[in-house]
Motif scaffolding. Structure first.
Motif, PDB file in Angstrom:
ATOM      1  N   TYR A  36       0.821  -1.147  -0.017  1.00  0.00           N
ATOM      2  CA  TYR A  36       0.001   0.001   0.117  1.00  0.00           C
ATOM      3  C   TYR A  36       0.700   1.197   0.181  1.00  0.00           C
ATOM      4  CZ  TYR A  36      -3.433  -3.310   1.417  1.00  0.00           C
ATOM      5  OH  TYR A  36      -4.464  -4.401   1.444  1.00  0.00           O
ATOM      6  N   ILE A  37       0.613   2.152  -0.917  1.00  0.00           N
ATOM      7  CA  ILE A  37       1.726   3.294  -1.192  1.00  0.00           C
ATOM      8  C   ILE A  37       0.487   4.309  -1.194  1.00  0.00           C
ATOM      9  CG2 ILE A  37       3.503   4.187  -2.411  1.00  0.00           C
ATOM     10  CD1 ILE A  37       3.952   1.113  -3.564  1.00  0.00           C
ATOM     11  N   ALA A  38       0.955   5.639  -0.414  1.00  0.00           N
ATOM     12  CA  ALA A  38      -0.055   6.833  -0.708  1.00  0.00           C
ATOM     13  C   ALA A  38       0.675   7.460  -2.289  1.00  0.00           C
ATOM     14  CB  ALA A  38       0.382   7.824   0.217  1.00  0.00           C
ATOM     15  N   GLY A  39      -0.114   7.203  -3.326  1.00  0.00           N
ATOM     16  CA  GLY A  39       0.387   7.912  -4.705  1.00  0.00           C
ATOM     17  C   GLY A  39      -0.686   8.576  -5.349  1.00  0.00           C
ATOM     18  N   GLY A  40      -0.934   8.400  -6.583  1.00  0.00           N
ATOM     19  CA  GLY A  40      -1.451   9.016  -7.675  1.00  0.00           C
ATOM     20  C   GLY A  40      -0.150   9.673  -8.388  1.00  0.00           C
ATOM     21  N   ALA A  41      -0.415   9.830  -9.653  1.00  0.00           N
ATOM     22  CA  ALA A  41       0.837   9.971 -10.725  1.00  0.00           C
ATOM     23  C   ALA A  41       1.485  11.415 -10.080  1.00  0.00           C
ATOM     24  CB  ALA A  41       0.525  10.379 -12.164  1.00  0.00           C
ATOM     25  N   THR A  42       0.622  12.655 -10.007  1.00  0.00           N
ATOM     26  CA  THR A  42       1.429  13.890  -9.553  1.00  0.00           C
ATOM     27  C   THR A  42       2.167  13.775  -8.362  1.00  0.00           C
ATOM     28  OG1 THR A  42      -0.144  14.860 -11.117  1.00  0.00           O
ATOM     29  CG2 THR A  42       1.053  16.410  -9.491  1.00  0.00           C
ATOM     30  N   GLN A  43       1.172  13.415  -7.212  1.00  0.00           N
ATOM     31  CA  GLN A  43       1.459  13.105  -5.867  1.00  0.00           C
ATOM     32  C   GLN A  43       3.042  12.351  -5.623  1.00  0.00           C
ATOM     33  OE1 GLN A  43      -0.263  13.372  -1.468  1.00  0.00           O
ATOM     34  NE2 GLN A  43      -1.133  11.355  -2.758  1.00  0.00           N
ATOM     35  N   ASN A  44       3.029  11.168  -6.586  1.00  0.00           N
ATOM     36  CA  ASN A  44       4.396  10.428  -6.480  1.00  0.00           C
ATOM     37  C   ASN A  44       5.671  11.502  -6.883  1.00  0.00           C
ATOM     38  OD1 ASN A  44       3.252   8.096  -5.724  1.00  0.00           O
ATOM     39  ND2 ASN A  44       2.912   7.407  -7.578  1.00  0.00           N
ATOM     40  N   SER A  45       5.333  12.108  -8.072  1.00  0.00           N
ATOM     41  CA  SER A  45       6.354  13.228  -8.601  1.00  0.00           C
ATOM     42  C   SER A  45       6.871  14.149  -7.585  1.00  0.00           C
ATOM     43  CB  SER A  45       5.813  13.724 -10.074  1.00  0.00           C
ATOM     44  OG  SER A  45       5.677  12.756 -10.920  1.00  0.00           O
ATOM     45  N   ILE A  46       5.578  14.599  -7.038  1.00  0.00           N
ATOM     46  CA  ILE A  46       5.829  15.718  -5.906  1.00  0.00           C
ATOM     47  C   ILE A  46       6.648  15.286  -4.780  1.00  0.00           C
ATOM     48  CG2 ILE A  46       4.752  17.338  -4.338  1.00  0.00           C
ATOM     49  CD1 ILE A  46       4.977  18.400  -7.159  1.00  0.00           C
TER      50      ILE A  46
END
Length: 296
Positions: free
Chosen positions: A115-125
């Motif tokens: 389980y990873i807190a993510g989403g494409a933009t949030q990962n990049s940030i």
């Protein structure tokens, strides 16, 4: 302050060439005859070093802003039969339909699930925040639900040093993304839920718009075009009017194919556009551009 051409490249004034001093056969002789006093420099005191660090940190505060769809990634290694069962193509990214919903529980039951807190933009940030090594250098906005996954998301952002201003939806649960890993390739199936509920009214609040005004670089993935194109337009116009760097990502073939109108409205403001080969081919195909297939 108006839109820039889609494919125009930012222009920069070329740096002046570095010209070495002219050589003279007497230079060595003169240098040997002239003795200059030796100056010893003591290392800077701790207070000066600390002051310098604080100045550098203040210059980086809020320098990069991201807006997107915050999702809790449910990641596991699967086989091709699993993909076939849910009609998922390898190395693809899609939005979840009803037929995909049982997939999330099945992935959660696997021994190797993460389980990873993510989403494409949030990962990049979050990666950018780790690279900058200055708490608060990055900020992020998106929509989550008022549930345990939303609380985990807030905790993860805070622990990473990201200044996150989430819009919290009262009804929808925090969004999730199934990450199906097969042979080193990933297939992403996003169930946006609360992430799909972001409103530009949240962006316009003074405490949130302050993040936009503070940022010098603004990054938004194409996925956010499916949620709040109005918010993207507001931020893009601000970046153009204030000479800031605006960056976008094509994100997925279906964005290029089915959200072309929204994409074309905002891309003229982009200084940089990111995309992989598959996305670039679809982007070109839907516009009738010639696509050259490379032979191996």
């Amino acid at each position: 302050g108006g839109p820039r051409e889609v494919w125009s490249r930012p222009t920069k004034t070329p740096a002046a060439p570095i010209i070495p001093p002219p050589h003279h056969h007497c230079n060595g002789l003169l240098a040997s005859r002239q003795r200059r006093p030796q100056i010893s420099l003591s290392p800077p005191c701790a207070a000066v070093v600390e002051r310098s660090k604080k100045m550098a940190a203040s210059n980086l505060e809020g320098v990069l802003l991201g807006m997107g769809n915050p999702l809790l990634d449910i990641s596991a290694v699967v086989d091709e039969a699993f993909l076939a069962k849910y009609d998922v193509k390898p190395n693809n990214a899609i939005l979840a339909e009803d037929k995909h919903l049982p997939m999330y529980d099945e992935l959660s039951s696997k021994e190797n699930v993460e389980y990873i807190a993510g989403g494409a933009t949030q990962n990049s940030i979050r990666v950018a925040q780790w690279m900058l090594q200055t708490p608060g250098a990055t900020s992020y906005m998106g929509c989550i639900g008022k549930d345990k996954y939303g609380e985990e998301m807030k905790s993860a952002a805070k622990a990473a040093g990201v200044t996150a201003h989430y819009y919290e939806d009262e009804a929808a649960p925090t969004g999730t993304c199934a990450v199906c890993v097969v042979g080193g390739e990933r297939s992403l199936i996003a169930n946006l839920s609360a992430a799909n509920c972001y409103k530009s009214e949240h962006l316009k609040k003074p405490e949130n718009w302050a993040l936009v005004e503070k940022a010098k670089y603004i990054y938004i993935a194409g996925f956010f075009l499916t949620v709040s194109p109005e918010s993207i337009q507001l931020v893009a116009e601000h970046a153009a009017a204030n000479n800031k760097v605006f960056l976008m990502n094509l994100s997925a073939p279906f964005i290029c194919e089915f959200f072309r109108d929204a994409q074309e409205k905002v891309l003229p403001y982009a200084d940089y556009i990111f995309g992989n080969e598959t996305e670039a081919r679809i982007f070109s195909k839907v516009r009738g551009w010639e696509v050259i297939t490379q032979s191996s």
